[in-house]
Structures are given as structure tokens and as C-alpha cells.
Design a protein around this motif. Structure first.
Motif, short mmCIF file in Angstrom:
data_model
loop_
_atom_site.label_atom_id
_atom_site.label_comp_id
_atom_site.label_asym_id
_atom_site.label_seq_id
_atom_site.Cartn_x
_atom_site.Cartn_y
_atom_site.Cartn_z
N SER A 13 0.81 -1.22 0.00
CA SER A 13 0.00 0.00 0.00
C SER A 13 0.85 1.28 0.00
N SER A 14 2.17 1.14 0.00
CA SER A 14 3.05 2.30 0.05
C SER A 14 3.05 3.05 -1.28
N PRO A 15 3.02 4.39 -1.25
CA PRO A 15 3.07 5.16 -2.50
C PRO A 15 4.50 5.25 -3.06
N PHE A 16 5.49 4.79 -2.31
CA PHE A 16 6.88 4.86 -2.74
C PHE A 16 7.30 3.57 -3.43
N LYS A 17 8.23 3.68 -4.36
CA LYS A 17 8.75 2.50 -5.05
C LYS A 17 9.70 1.75 -4.12
N PRO A 18 9.78 0.42 -4.27
CA PRO A 18 10.73 -0.33 -3.44
C PRO A 18 12.17 -0.01 -3.86
N ASP A 19 13.11 -0.20 -2.92
CA ASP A 19 14.52 0.01 -3.23
C ASP A 19 14.94 -0.99 -4.31
#
Length: 72
Positions: free
Chosen positions: A13-19
Motif C-alpha cells: 500500500s506504500s506510495p513509494f517505489k521499493p529500493d
């Protein structure tokens, strides 16, 4: 409180891309390399999880991943 170890878990659900996964350089015998601490050297042995590099003044076994080393 101790800092977390290992990679951070990515929530769906995170709006950030994974590392991104780090790319590990592949070395061969006689490759010239530059190391942040040891300087320039030549790869003299390749193992599955490490390389041995001759820096003239010393021979160092450097484990993978090779963060401080780059191929010339």
C-alpha cells in the motif's frame, strides 16, 4: 532502540517505489580494479562470494557485494 538490520520491507500500500536490488559486479582474473581504501589493483583469484586482489603493497580478499570497488 537498535537500528533495523537487513533490507527494509516494502508494503504493497506504500506510495513509494521499493529500493532497487543492487547489481553485483562480475570480476575475472587479471581485471584491473580501483578500491576506495586500497587504490588500484589486479584481480588474482575469483571465488563464488569474494575476489582476491593484489594491490602491490598487500593482497586482500574482498567479499561480495563489492561496494567500494569498481572495474577499470
Amino acid at each position: 532502540m537498535t537500528p533495523p538490520t537487513g533490507p527494509r520491507r516494502h508494503l504493497a500500500s506504500s506510495p513509494f517505489k521499493p529500493d532497487p536490488e543492487p547489481t553485483i559486479e562480475i570480476y575475472e582474473i587479471d581485471d584491473m580494479v580501483s578500491h576506495d581504501s586500497y587504490g588500484m589493483g589486479r584481480v588474482i583469484q575469483v571465488e563464488a562470494a569474494a575476489v582476491t586482489v593484489d594491490f602491490r603493497s598487500q593482497t586482500v580478499r574482498i567479499p561480495s557485494p563489492f561496494y567500494k570497488m569498481s572495474k577499470l
